[in-house]
Each structure stands twice: as structure tokens, then as C-alpha cells.
Design an enzyme around this catalytic site. Structure first.
Site: not given
Length: 350
Positions: A57-59, A61
């Protein structure tokens, strides 16, 4: 940079600092474009780092997608960790969130594609959903290990009792062990000393420590807010000077930095390294730099040595209440330092 065995449940060797890739991308409206992210990545490897931590989920994907290009030439040299649970975007729907086996299997396949690799070295459940049985999570991890899609599994932001139960269940049922925990820990956030770190020490779990600078608070930059920082742009996962404790802590941190002709960033990371030296299992801070300059400034902590008096001062000003039942047993302040034992009071029998 030195290297450590990743806890007593593995033979995996990782750098003493990990690079957090949560700022790789701009999907959250605050982060690093590709060129800057590559400079950060290259700088970390040049310093001897080999441990990269990201999440699906960071940024939205983007972090994993950027890392695909960065890690390709060095894949066998690197230890790559990613996470599932929170999904990539809210639009993905409820089935793309949580700790369920369904979400785990889908997430690992998507992460493998985004990262452009055939295996993930360390796969984390990102946060406890409070619903999925631990047996389901462990069996899912075990199946992925047996399939060769992940090598190790860990629990991030889970309560201590669930992690301890998972450790026992995995051992009794012959599942792949839980190798590590991930938890917030820094000079400004020390409540992990109540349960999480003593548990990791006792069970031989490695501990990766997120937000080692308190979301930028321990750099001192929020006292002279220029508006170009996480507090102003992202507005989450940060600490603030909201009480006398934070003010006294920041004052002491800045004073020690002056004594050492170093930055407060150096001192905050050096304090964590002192804690790690006293631990019988691996404690590894995760550096979440947004610019190459931030990374270089943070890596300068490798050359900073705190003396015993400075460590004691920082320990004292940043201490947190032990809470129940610890305060009843050993007094009002936590005594965890990594390896010490407790001198328990003798209670007379009537």
C-alpha cells in the site's frame, strides 16, 4: 555498516539499518519522484545496506513498482521485505484488506509482480485486523514458505499476546516460525518497552523499528516549521511537542547534539544503536528518508558514539510509565535495556 543475524529463529543476515521505501512515490501527495528515490536507494547500498522494507500500500503501490527497477541488478544481494493487510487503494474494496488467507494469497501474487521477483525474502502482515484467527494467518504463511514464494514471515503492529501465541502455535504445529516483529520505537515513543521488546528478546524474534525519528520530530525541524515536511503535507505518523515531556526531550537531544558536534538526527539514531548493542536479538531501525540529503544525514549516525552519561540523560528524559503490572513489580519506570534481569522484591508469607 555492520550486519546482524535476523533474530534467533533465522540464519538470515541483514544490515544493522534498513531502508524504508514508504516515501518512494508520490501517491500520497508527499514523497520522492523516481530520480530522487533512486538516489536514496543507491546511497543506502553504497553505505553497505542490504535490507529494504516496503508494503503493497505504500504510495498506492508506487513504492513496490519503483523498487522493481532498483532491485533487479542486485536481487540476490538484497533482503526485500513487503507487507499485506491494508490494500493499495480504498477503491479496491473490502476483500483487498485484512489478514485473511484470501487477501494474503492475492496480495503476495500482486507484490511479486510489482517487484518483478519470484520470491519475497520477508513477508509481513502489516497490522492486526482483530478478526482473522492466528491459525489462518500462520497456515497461510506456512503454505507460502513451502511454495517458495516467501522465505520468512513476520507480524507488524500486532499486540504482544497475539505474537506470543503465534510463536507457540507455529512451534507446536510445525509451521514456518514467526521470524520478527515490526513496531514503532524511538526516543519519543518508548511504550514498546512495556511488552513488545521484552517479548521479542525472550522469544528470539528480530524487531524492526519504524519511525526512529518520530516522523521527523526528533530532527528538531518542527520547531522552525518551513512547511515542506511530513507534518505539513502528510499530517500522519508524526509526533509533536505537545507536552512538557516532549519539550524536555527535544531540549536534551539538542544539547547532546551540541556536545558531540552532531545533529539531533545522529543522536536519535545513535541512541537506538546503543539499545541494539544491549539486545540479544536484532533490533533494526528503519530509515524512511524522502531525499538523498536526509539519508546521508541519517547515515552519519554510524560515526557517532554516545557516552554512558549521555545515554543515561536521554533515557531519563524520554522514559515512559511502566504501566500495570510492570510498575507494581519493578517500580514506576520501565527498566528494559536489552539484557538486564529484574531484582524482584521478596514478599513475606504470613
Amino acid at each position: 555498516m555492520h550486519y546482524k543475524v535476523f533474530g534467533r529463529k533465522t540464519g538470515l543476515r541483514v544490515s544493522e539499518l534498513a531502508l524504508g521505501a514508504g516515501n518512494f512515490g508520490t501517491g500520497w501527495g508527499h514523497g520522492a519522484e523516481r530520480e530522487e528515490a533512486k538516489r536514496i536507494f543507491d546511497g543506502f547500498l553504497e553505505a553497505g545496506g542490504n535490507f529494504i522494507d516496503t508494503a503493497n500500500g505504500y504510495q498506492g503501490g508506487q513504492s513496490e513498482a519503483m523498487l522493481r527497477e532498483f532491485i533487479a541488478p542486485e536481487r540476490d544481494r538484497l533482503v526485500v521485505a513487503t507487507k499485506y493487510t491494508l490494500g493499495t487503494t480504498p477503491a479496491a474494496g473490502i476483500s483487498h484488506t485484512g489478514n485473511s488467507r484470501k487477501n494474503m494469497v492475492r496480495a503476495v501474487e500482486e507484490s511479486l509482480k510489482r517487484l518483478g521477483t519470484d520470491h519475497i525474502d520477508l513477508f509481513w502482515a502489516h497490522i492486526s485486523d482483530g478478526v482473522t484467527p492466528m491459525e489462518e494467518i500462520l497456515r497461510g504463511f506456512d503454505d507460502l514458505v513451502r511454495a517458495g514464494k516467501i522465505h520468512y514471515a513476520g507480524l507488524s503492529n500486532f499486540p504482544a499476546w497475539r505474537i506470543a501465541r503465534a510463536d507457540v502455535l507455529a512451534e507446536l504445529r510445525g509451521f514456518a516460525p514467526i521470524a520478527a516483529i515490526q513496531v514503532e520505537y524511538s526516543l519519543v515513543e518508548r511504550t514498546a518497552e512495556r511488552e513488545m521488546l521484552p517479548m521479542a528478546e525472550a522469544l528470539g524474534l528480530a524487531a524492526t523499528l519504524w519511525s526512529p525519528l518520530g516522523g521527523g520530530f526528533l530532527t528538531g525541524k518542527y520547531r522552525n516549521n518551513d512547511g515542506d515536511n511530513r507534518a505539513a503535507k502528510l499530517g500522519m505518523l508524526i509526533h509533536a511537542e505537545k507536552s512538557a515531556r516532549e519539550t524536555a526531550l527535544l531540549d536534551a537531544l539538542l544539547a547532546v547534539a551540541v556536545e558531540l558536534d552532531a545533529s539531533p538526527t545522529h543522536v536519535a539514531i545513535a541512541w537506538l544503536r546503543e539499545k541494539a548493542k544491549r539486545s540479544t536479538t536484532a533490533l533494526i531501525p528503519i530509515l524512511g528518508s524522502r531525499t538523498r540529503e536526509q539519508l546521508d544525514a541519517t547515515l552519519g549516525a554510524l560515526d557517532v558514539q554516545l557516552n554512558a552519561q549521555q545515554v543515561s540523560r536521554l533515557d531519563g528524559v524520554s522514559a515512559v510509565e511502566a504501566g500495570v503490572p510492570h510498575g507494581t513489580i519493578v517500580g514506576s519506570k520501565p527498566r528494559y535495556s536489552g539484557t538486564e534481569t529484574l531484582d524482584l522484591p521478596i514478599i513475606p508469607v504470613a
